[in-house]
Design an enzyme around this catalytic site. Structure first.
Site, PDB file in Angstrom:
ATOM      1  N   LEU A 145       0.837  -1.196   0.000  1.00 61.56           N
ATOM      2  CA  LEU A 145       0.000   0.000   0.000  1.00 61.56           C
ATOM      3  C   LEU A 145       0.873   1.248   0.000  1.00 61.56           C
ATOM      4  CD1 LEU A 145      -2.775   1.407   0.358  1.00 61.56           C
ATOM      5  CD2 LEU A 145      -2.441   1.178   2.816  1.00 61.56           C
ATOM      6  N   HIS A 146       0.607   2.161  -0.916  1.00 57.08           N
ATOM      7  CA  HIS A 146       1.325   3.425  -0.944  1.00 57.08           C
ATOM      8  C   HIS A 146       0.452   4.507  -1.564  1.00 57.08           C
ATOM      9  CE1 HIS A 146       2.403   1.356  -4.718  1.00 57.08           C
ATOM     10  NE2 HIS A 146       2.598   2.554  -5.258  1.00 57.08           N
ATOM     11  N   VAL A 147       0.608   5.703  -1.022  1.00 62.67           N
ATOM     12  CA  VAL A 147      -0.112   6.863  -1.519  1.00 62.67           C
ATOM     13  C   VAL A 147       0.913   7.790  -2.166  1.00 62.67           C
ATOM     14  CG1 VAL A 147      -1.528   8.862  -0.896  1.00 62.67           C
ATOM     15  CG2 VAL A 147      -1.893   6.669   0.258  1.00 62.67           C
TER      16      VAL A 147
END
Length: 142
Positions: free
Chosen positions: A98-100
């Site tokens: 998960l990465h923004v």
């Protein structure tokens, strides 16, 4: 628990270098090595989860508080006109952690729609100079 095959987990454990701008028990934020624009930051949770639905509900609020803080620091520290904040879940997710994305934006910067051309830093010193400016903005906001 880190995933031994995950590039982002390797940055989190220090096995791989990264230009970290923020790190605490909620997230680590570091420069993307293939930025859309220089100063493009990735915000990741400290444990290996692949998608937003995998992030435990109690961690969602604090995680997005950090995304908000990083977005403000990128804008302020880089004197950007704004930011583009985005996340992929599985499709188009180049690293399954998960990465923004927090991308600095300015009017007429050439970014159109969902086509994300990538650039590179001239060298590690240039990358570090962008990371330092964002770190300073984060420190000033604290």
């Amino acid at each position: 628990m880190p995933d031994e095959q995950c590039t982002f987990c390797a940055i989190l454990t220090g096995e791989r270098p990264g230009h970290v701008v923020l790190s605490d028990d909620v997230c680590t934020a570091f420069l993307d090595t293939r930025p859309v624009f220089k100063g493009h930051v990735l915000v990741v949770p400290p444990t290996h989860v692949e998608t937003l639905p995998d992030l435990p509900v109690p961690q969602v609020g604090p995680f997005f508080e950090r995304v908000r803080t990083v977005a403000a620091a990128v804008e302020h520290g880089l004197e950007a006109g704004g930011t583009f904040v985005a996340m992929n879940n599985r499709i188009s997710q180049s690293v399954p952690h998960l990465h923004v994305h927090v991308v600095p934006r300015n009017r007429k910067d050439g970014l159109r729609g969902f086509f994300w051309p990538r650039t590179t830093y001239a060298d590690q010193a240039e990358a570090e100079s962008y990371a330092l400016r964002i770190r300073k903005a984060l420190a000033a906001a604290s």
